[in-house]
Design a protein around this motif. Structure first.
Motif, PDB file in Angstrom:
ATOM      1  N   CYS A 137       1.183  -1.198  -0.315  1.00  0.00           N
ATOM      2  CA  CYS A 137       0.060  -0.103   0.267  1.00  0.00           C
ATOM      3  C   CYS A 137       1.002   1.516   0.413  1.00  0.00           C
ATOM      4  O   CYS A 137      -0.100   2.371   0.222  1.00  0.00           O
ATOM      5  N   GLU A 138       2.209   1.035  -0.694  1.00  0.00           N
ATOM      6  CA  GLU A 138       2.641   2.683  -0.638  1.00  0.00           C
ATOM      7  C   GLU A 138       2.643   3.165  -1.388  1.00  0.00           C
ATOM      8  O   GLU A 138       2.179   2.663  -2.601  1.00  0.00           O
ATOM      9  N   ALA A 139       2.535   4.434  -1.291  1.00  0.00           N
ATOM     10  CA  ALA A 139       2.036   5.272  -2.632  1.00  0.00           C
ATOM     11  C   ALA A 139       3.240   4.985  -3.996  1.00  0.00           C
ATOM     12  O   ALA A 139       4.358   4.497  -4.063  1.00  0.00           O
ATOM     13  N   ASP A 140       1.756   4.998  -4.907  1.00  0.00           N
ATOM     14  CA  ASP A 140       3.262   4.525  -6.546  1.00  0.00           C
ATOM     15  C   ASP A 140       3.340   6.489  -6.769  1.00  0.00           C
ATOM     16  O   ASP A 140       3.385   6.852  -6.185  1.00  0.00           O
ATOM     17  N   PRO A 141       4.572   5.982  -7.690  1.00  0.00           N
ATOM     18  CA  PRO A 141       4.720   7.346  -8.458  1.00  0.00           C
ATOM     19  C   PRO A 141       3.614   8.229  -8.504  1.00  0.00           C
ATOM     20  O   PRO A 141       4.012   9.915  -8.748  1.00  0.00           O
ATOM     21  N   TYR A 142       2.295   8.064  -8.575  1.00  0.00           N
ATOM     22  CA  TYR A 142       0.947   9.426  -8.489  1.00  0.00           C
ATOM     23  C   TYR A 142       1.017   9.817  -6.670  1.00  0.00           C
ATOM     24  O   TYR A 142      -0.129  10.187  -7.228  1.00  0.00           O
ATOM     25  N   GLY A 143       1.300   8.840  -6.246  1.00  0.00           N
ATOM     26  CA  GLY A 143       0.589   9.445  -5.205  1.00  0.00           C
ATOM     27  C   GLY A 143      -0.251   8.401  -4.417  1.00  0.00           C
ATOM     28  O   GLY A 143      -0.553   8.574  -3.678  1.00  0.00           O
ATOM     29  N   MET A 144      -0.552   7.552  -5.644  1.00  0.00           N
ATOM     30  CA  MET A 144      -1.920   7.092  -5.243  1.00  0.00           C
ATOM     31  C   MET A 144      -1.666   5.538  -4.172  1.00  0.00           C
ATOM     32  O   MET A 144      -0.712   5.046  -4.561  1.00  0.00           O
ATOM     33  N   PRO A 145      -1.847   4.936  -2.868  1.00  0.00           N
ATOM     34  CA  PRO A 145      -1.244   4.274  -1.869  1.00  0.00           C
ATOM     35  C   PRO A 145      -2.002   3.181  -2.633  1.00  0.00           C
ATOM     36  O   PRO A 145      -2.934   2.408  -3.175  1.00  0.00           O
ATOM     37  N   GLY A 146      -0.667   2.313  -3.394  1.00  0.00           N
ATOM     38  CA  GLY A 146      -0.882   0.769  -3.894  1.00  0.00           C
ATOM     39  C   GLY A 146      -1.363   1.293  -5.273  1.00  0.00           C
ATOM     40  O   GLY A 146      -2.224  -0.054  -5.992  1.00  0.00           O
ATOM     41  N   GLY A 147      -1.773   1.869  -5.538  1.00  0.00           N
ATOM     42  CA  GLY A 147      -1.846   2.205  -7.353  1.00  0.00           C
ATOM     43  C   GLY A 147      -3.457   1.931  -6.932  1.00  0.00           C
ATOM     44  O   GLY A 147      -4.805   2.835  -7.873  1.00  0.00           O
ATOM     45  N   CYS A 148      -4.313   2.408  -5.869  1.00  0.00           N
ATOM     46  CA  CYS A 148      -5.576   2.569  -5.501  1.00  0.00           C
ATOM     47  C   CYS A 148      -6.449   4.208  -5.739  1.00  0.00           C
ATOM     48  O   CYS A 148      -5.452   4.986  -5.369  1.00  0.00           O
ATOM     49  N   SER A 149      -7.457   4.494  -6.292  1.00  0.00           N
ATOM     50  CA  SER A 149      -7.617   5.324  -6.258  1.00  0.00           C
ATOM     51  C   SER A 149      -8.540   5.959  -5.415  1.00  0.00           C
ATOM     52  O   SER A 149      -8.263   7.174  -4.618  1.00  0.00           O
TER      53      SER A 149
END
Length: 179
Positions: A137-149
């Motif tokens: 659940c770490e933030a992806d490059p776009y700042g979304m946790p785990g890539g979840c919106s």
């Protein structure tokens, strides 16, 4: 894992993954009204108060090695539960005193302090804080946790995650975005 108590139709102590999956009963017999729960994260034990049976008990994370720590009328007045080192800490709701109970024999009970209207207790100490490793659940490059919106919930391990949506939204077919 998430550990919790329930004393609805059938009282029990349960555990599940943080996303709610793999729900498992770890205590479902000789239990009536479990009202507080504390975890020994190092040794993997679950402690709980049962105010109806007037007991403080413990099991391991799989529901084995069940033991009664202490029992008696004084238990029905306890609320909140925390574990640290050799002791359990709780609050007596009659006089709002903070109690310390030896978690190995239950006989060494000591009132430590009195706090007006105390109903819950927590121990904050560096050794009780689990080391954080990288997780799903770490933030992806776009700042979304785990890539979840919307919401990212850890699943069966720190490497697995489940995306969920806020109320009023549904999860898209990609399993990540909410509409």
């Amino acid at each position: 894992k998430l550990f919790f108590t329930d004393y609805g139709n059938a009282a029990k102590v349960e555990r599940c993954d943080m996303d709610g999956m793999n729900r498992t009963w770890i205590v479902d017999s000789k239990i009536e009204q479990p009202t507080a729960l504390a975890l020994d994260l190092i040794n993997k034990y679950v402690y709980w108060l049962d105010i109806y049976l007037e007991t403080v008990e413990v099991v391991d994370y799989q529901g084995r090695k069940r033991q009664t720590i202490t029992k008696g009328r004084q238990i029905r007045h306890l609320c909140g539960l925390a574990v640290f080192e050799n002791y359990l800490y709780t609050v007596n709701s009659d006089n709002f005193s903070i109690l310390r109970i030896n978690r190995y024999n239950g006989t060494d009970v000591q009132a430590l302090a009195r706090l007006d209207n105390a109903k819950e207790i927590r121990v904050y100490q560096k050794r009780t804080q689990a080391a954080v490793r990288s997780h799903a659940c770490e933030a992806d490059p776009y700042g979304m946790p785990g890539g979840c919106s919307h919401l990212c919930l850890l699943s069966s391990s720190y490497k697995a995650r489940t995306c969920r949506c806020r109320t009023g939204f549904i999860l898209g077919s990609d399993g990540r975005s909410c509409k």
